[in-house]
Design a protein around this motif. Structure first.
Motif, PDB file in Angstrom:
ATOM      1  N   PHE A 143       3.607  14.825  -2.900  1.00 32.98           N
ATOM      2  CA  PHE A 143       2.436  13.954  -2.990  1.00 32.98           C
ATOM      3  C   PHE A 143       1.663  14.057  -1.682  1.00 32.98           C
ATOM      4  CE2 PHE A 143       5.809  11.458  -1.160  1.00 32.98           C
ATOM      5  CZ  PHE A 143       5.203  10.624  -0.233  1.00 32.98           C
ATOM      6  N   THR A 144       0.477  13.460  -1.640  1.00 30.05           N
ATOM      7  CA  THR A 144      -0.421  13.573  -0.493  1.00 30.05           C
ATOM      8  C   THR A 144      -0.302  12.329   0.382  1.00 30.05           C
ATOM      9  OG1 THR A 144      -1.961  14.847  -1.847  1.00 30.05           O
ATOM     10  CG2 THR A 144      -2.827  13.895   0.188  1.00 30.05           C
ATOM     11  N   PRO A 145      -0.257  12.483   1.710  1.00 31.09           N
ATOM     12  CA  PRO A 145      -0.192  11.295   2.577  1.00 31.09           C
ATOM     13  C   PRO A 145      -1.519  10.541   2.564  1.00 31.09           C
ATOM     14  CG  PRO A 145      -0.423  13.287   3.892  1.00 31.09           C
ATOM     15  CD  PRO A 145      -0.229  13.742   2.479  1.00 31.09           C
ATOM     16  N   PRO A 146      -1.511   9.265   2.964  1.00 36.59           N
ATOM     17  CA  PRO A 146      -2.752   8.475   2.960  1.00 36.59           C
ATOM     18  C   PRO A 146      -3.663   8.853   4.127  1.00 36.59           C
ATOM     19  CG  PRO A 146      -0.950   7.187   3.849  1.00 36.59           C
ATOM     20  CD  PRO A 146      -0.344   8.476   3.379  1.00 36.59           C
ATOM     21  N   LYS A 147      -4.939   8.461   3.996  1.00 34.16           N
ATOM     22  CA  LYS A 147      -5.879   8.626   5.095  1.00 34.16           C
ATOM     23  C   LYS A 147      -5.600   7.551   6.150  1.00 34.16           C
ATOM     24  CE  LYS A 147      -9.501  10.446   2.057  1.00 34.16           C
ATOM     25  NZ  LYS A 147     -10.855  10.218   1.509  1.00 34.16           N
ATOM     26  N   ALA A 148      -6.125   7.793   7.347  1.00 36.27           N
ATOM     27  CA  ALA A 148      -5.932   6.821   8.426  1.00 36.27           C
ATOM     28  C   ALA A 148      -6.562   5.484   8.039  1.00 36.27           C
ATOM     29  CB  ALA A 148      -6.548   7.340   9.714  1.00 36.27           C
ATOM     30  N   VAL A 149      -5.861   4.385   8.328  1.00 34.62           N
ATOM     31  CA  VAL A 149      -6.308   3.037   7.991  1.00 34.62           C
ATOM     32  C   VAL A 149      -6.145   2.169   9.230  1.00 34.62           C
ATOM     33  CG1 VAL A 149      -5.911   1.035   6.504  1.00 34.62           C
ATOM     34  CG2 VAL A 149      -5.603   3.330   5.583  1.00 34.62           C
ATOM     35  N   VAL A 150      -7.103   1.271   9.459  1.00 31.31           N
ATOM     36  CA  VAL A 150      -7.014   0.382  10.617  1.00 31.31           C
ATOM     37  C   VAL A 150      -6.142  -0.814  10.256  1.00 31.31           C
ATOM     38  CG1 VAL A 150      -9.302   1.081  11.398  1.00 31.31           C
ATOM     39  CG2 VAL A 150      -9.052  -0.960   9.976  1.00 31.31           C
ATOM     40  N   GLN A 179       6.236   7.319   3.743  1.00 31.96           N
ATOM     41  CA  GLN A 179       5.565   8.617   3.713  1.00 31.96           C
ATOM     42  C   GLN A 179       5.606   9.301   5.073  1.00 31.96           C
ATOM     43  OE1 GLN A 179       2.529   9.792   5.080  1.00 31.96           O
ATOM     44  NE2 GLN A 179       2.113   7.940   6.287  1.00 31.96           N
ATOM     45  N   ALA A 180       5.486   8.518   6.156  1.00 27.54           N
ATOM     46  CA  ALA A 180       5.518   9.122   7.496  1.00 27.54           C
ATOM     47  C   ALA A 180       6.867   9.777   7.753  1.00 27.54           C
ATOM     48  CB  ALA A 180       5.217   8.064   8.551  1.00 27.54           C
ATOM     49  N   VAL A 195     -10.380  -0.682   0.460  1.00 28.92           N
ATOM     50  CA  VAL A 195     -10.580   0.237  -0.672  1.00 28.92           C
ATOM     51  C   VAL A 195      -9.662   1.450  -0.534  1.00 28.92           C
ATOM     52  CG1 VAL A 195     -12.240   1.848  -1.717  1.00 28.92           C
ATOM     53  CG2 VAL A 195     -12.918  -0.509  -1.194  1.00 28.92           C
ATOM     54  N   LYS A 196      -9.506   1.975   0.677  1.00 31.40           N
ATOM     55  CA  LYS A 196      -8.620   3.132   0.878  1.00 31.40           C
ATOM     56  C   LYS A 196      -7.184   2.789   0.487  1.00 31.40           C
ATOM     57  CE  LYS A 196      -9.987   4.120   5.162  1.00 31.40           C
ATOM     58  NZ  LYS A 196     -10.065   4.837   6.468  1.00 31.40           N
TER      59      LYS A 196
END
Length: 732
Positions: A48-55, A256-257, A79-80
């Motif tokens: 699977f794909t890792p998530p985008k950076a999130v604050v 995921q990390a 939303v992300k």
């Protein structure tokens, strides 16, 4: 936590791991560690794909609780997260993971917020007609400004005053860089001067267009604020859900990390468990560029590492503590996870650095005592102490450290220490819960091997180490003389002990390899036996079905009236029976007069031949006729010097057999009587009689006959391999 990370040389590892997190967070995973380990292993099996950076969004939640308005950029962070959760729910994870993700129930309200943003975070103007119109006017104004600036740059009258043909952004204004005197050909406002004395000028025509642009910008910002206010008001009703979503995303991010970091580095997962066994197999400390994997059983309460200077004692200590720390936080490492096990410890202490410095005004030994006084209060801890004798007299401190180590063990602690205290090691060696380990030294090359020998006190090789690092040989020789002959003899005894231990370890290794080979062979045999069993069971089922079908056909045929129908039905039933393979044809070897042959379990020489029989003189002294098909050639006996012996003929146990299957009782008893008479004449003292089980009538008749026969001493059921209850061994 940073202190222990630095002490164990894990700072680089942690920094590299943190790059795989979508947002910063503590490394510890709250909750059931075994459940976390299970979820990581299940998710690891699927790509699977890792998530985008999130604050971080804790401040956003606090703002919503105070009825505040979130900015569009913060709304897009939510939303992300929502989109990533939906993405994961569509993957083919094991059901346990999908059930866990399904606990995140996303209300349809959030679909409107998601639809407001495009993938890159820009606003979807199709959501609002007014916003779309203002955006188009704004884009038109930008185009008009660009076209007007381009036109001015190519105006013939302005060319002598242009410093360059670029549009410069000064104080958020589009300007031209002009020379003095430009006011004769262009009206505009000066907003700044360059270092060369030129002027940054905003043309008057551009100012008008810019004013229009600013109007559209303000109108667009007002519309966007209205949307942000509307969304924020709606989200205030879902604060509890957002708190849950924020925590659950942190868990997902942890998982995921770890998964993608492990894949990138080729690491394995090994979580801490309730096992008391601490065993590392092929563990490599992540700080080492070219590590030499270690295999060690550190299950004892106290591990004392002695031996050569610069031989890796401290690194072994750090490796054990680092592996324990990584397992505690479910972080991947280079290890044979299937063969290793690490217990869970509540606390982890490392006394490694010298506590003495100018600022704290404390001696090395005093600083160590302060650290020991702290850890003496800990329970359920693993403790590492490097150079335990540091800063004080070794003989005086040996008893003190012995008592303190024993006190820590009573509190459930596991301690790993490095030391040059031969006295301390000797004092502790008589405890069953102490493991001694010695760093090995290659005397031929005068280099440490970075290997460790379990169960031995190692020599420090201080003289050799000093010479290796540049101390003159004459000084080293003088030091050896000062050291004394008695101490030298002690060192020789230690070296001899190490050699014996190394030999024993090699033998253990060879035995382990043989045991492993035997285990593999046994596993192979068991697999083949299981496969054959499955094949036999399958064949039994097939035969059973075939016979049932044939019996059904026979029953149907028996119900027919016409003989022809009965014959046809029986033929059909016979056709359904499985065809038995033809019996193997036994190859009859040519036998000549004078050949040594074997008949059953007896050996003899052929005296005469007929068409189907041979007359044989057996070595037991008996002569009889035997079928040719039951004879086989035997190797000639080696010639022996003649000697006079008196032999009593002996016959193998139940070598003569009689099969009574299928006979009526009277026929069977007649044959049995004749068989016993022949056996008595031939000198047999035991024979085997097969009567079968069947209805039991034939067996009953045989038993009665044998009981009444005057030449039968006794009889018993045959062993299972010789017929069991369906046969009798008869003693004559």
């Amino acid at each position: 936590m940073k202190g222990i990370i630095d002490k164990l040389d894990l700072s680089g590892y942690v920094r590299e791991f943190e790059h795989f997190l979508a947002r910063p967070k503590p490394l510890f995973l709250e909750g059931d560690q075994q459940l976390h380990g299970t979820m990581i292993r299940l998710m690891e099996s699927i790509d699977f794909t890792p998530p985008k950076a999130v604050v971080p969004l804790d401040d956003a939640i606090a703002r919503l609780k105070k009825q505040g308005v979130l900015t569009l950029s913060v709304l897009f962070e939510w939303v992300k997260i929502l989109r990533y959760v939906r993405y994961l729910s569509r993957q083919k994870f094991p059901q346990k993971v999908l059930d866990w993700l399904d606990e995140i129930k996303i209300d349809p309200f959030f679909e409107s917020i998601e639809g407001f943003f495009l993938d890159d975070g820009s606003v979807n103007v199709a959501m609002d007609e007014r916003l779309g119109e203002v955006t188009r006017f704004l884009e038109r104004a930008k185009i008009d400004i660009a076209q007007q600036m381009s036109k001015l740059l190519h105006t013939e009258k302005l060319q002598p005053y242009l410093v360059d043909k670029q549009v410069h952004l000064q104080q958020e204004h589009e300007t031209l860089l002009l020379k003095a005197g430009f006011n004769h050909v262009l009206k505009g406002s000066i907003v700044a001067r360059s270092q060369g004395g030129f002027f940054y000028v905003v043309p008057q025509s551009i100012e008008t267009l810019r004013a229009q642009k600013e109007h559209f910008v303000q109108e667009r910002e007002a519309l966007l604020y209205e949307w942000a206010k509307t969304f924020s008001a709606g989200m205030q009703k879902w604060v509890k859900f957002l708190e849950f979503l924020n925590r659950r995303f942190d868990q997902i991010d942890h998982y995921q990390a770890r998964i993608f970091f492990a894949k990138a580095k080729g690491y394995s997962f090994l979580g801490a468990t309730k096992t008391p066994t601490l065993r590392l197999v092929n563990f490599a400390h992540p700080a080492l560029a070219h590590p030499k994997p270690i295999t060690i059983d550190a299950s004892a309460n106290i591990i004392m590492i002695t031996g050569v200077n610069a031989g890796g004692k401290t690194m072994l200590l750090k490796a054990i503590l680092a592996a324990t720390w990584l397992a505690k936080y479910l972080l991947p490492m280079r290890i044979d996870a299937h063969a290793s096990s690490i217990p869970h410890f509540k606390h982890l202490h490392a006394i490694i650095d010298d506590p003495q410095n100018v600022g704290n005004d404390i001696s090395t030994f005093a600083g160590r005592m302060v650290e020991f006084s702290t850890i003496l209060q800990s329970r359920d801890a693993i403790i590492g102490v490097d150079e335990i004798e540091l800063g004080t007299d070794s003989d005086e401190a040996a008893s003190l450290f012995k008592v303190m180590l024993e006190a820590l063990v009573e509190k459930g602690a596991k301690i790993i220490v490095t030391t040059h205290h031969k006295r301390l090691a000797a004092l502790m060696a008589n405890r069953d819960d102490v493991t001694l380990m010695a760093a090995l030294y290659d005397e031929a090359n005068r280099l440490p091997t970075y290997e460790f020998l379990q169960g031995s006190i190692g020599k420090s090789y201080a003289f050799e180490t000093a010479q290796r690092y540049g101390i003159p040989s004459n000084l080293v020789t003088l030091a050896k003389a000062q050291y004394g002959q008695d101490q030298e003899k002690l060192s020789e005894l230690i070296e001899r002990s190490s050699e014996l231990e190394r030999g024993l370890r090699q033998k253990h290794k060879e035995l382990d390899e043989k045991n492993a080979q035997m285990s593999r062979l046994l596993n192979t045999i068991e697999e083949e036996r299981h496969a054959l069993h499955q094949e036999v069971q399958g064949a039994k089922v097939t035969l059973s079905r075939a016979y049932v079908d044939a019996i059904d056909e026979a029953k149907s045929a028996a119900k027919a009236i016409q003989r022809e129908e009965i014959h046809r039905g029986m033929n059909k039933a016979h056709a359904k029976l499985p065809k038995a393979p033809p019996p193997p044809v036994k190859k009859v070897e040519p036998i000549k007069v004078g050949d040594r042959v074997k008949y059953l379990t007896n050996y003899g020489t052929v005296l005469a031949l007929e068409s189907k029989e041979a007359f044989v003189a057996f070595e037991s002294g008996m002569r009889m006729r035997a079928p040719l098909v039951e004879l086989s050639l035997a190797a000639q006996q080696k010639s022996k010097p003649p000697k006079t012996t008196l032999q009593k003929p002996t016959v193998s146990r139940a070598a003569l057999k009689l099969d009574l299957h299928g006979l009526r009782s009277d026929e069977a008893l007649e044959k049995l009587d004749q068989f016993i008479s022949d056996a008595l004449l031939q000198g047999w003292d035991e024979v085997l009689v097969y009567h079968g089980i069947g209805t039991g009538k034939l067996a009953h008749a045989v038993n009665g006959f044998l009981r009444s026969h005057p030449s039968v001493k006794g009889f018993t059921d045959a062993p299972p391999a010789m017929g069991g209850y369906g046969a009798k061994i008869v003693t004559l």
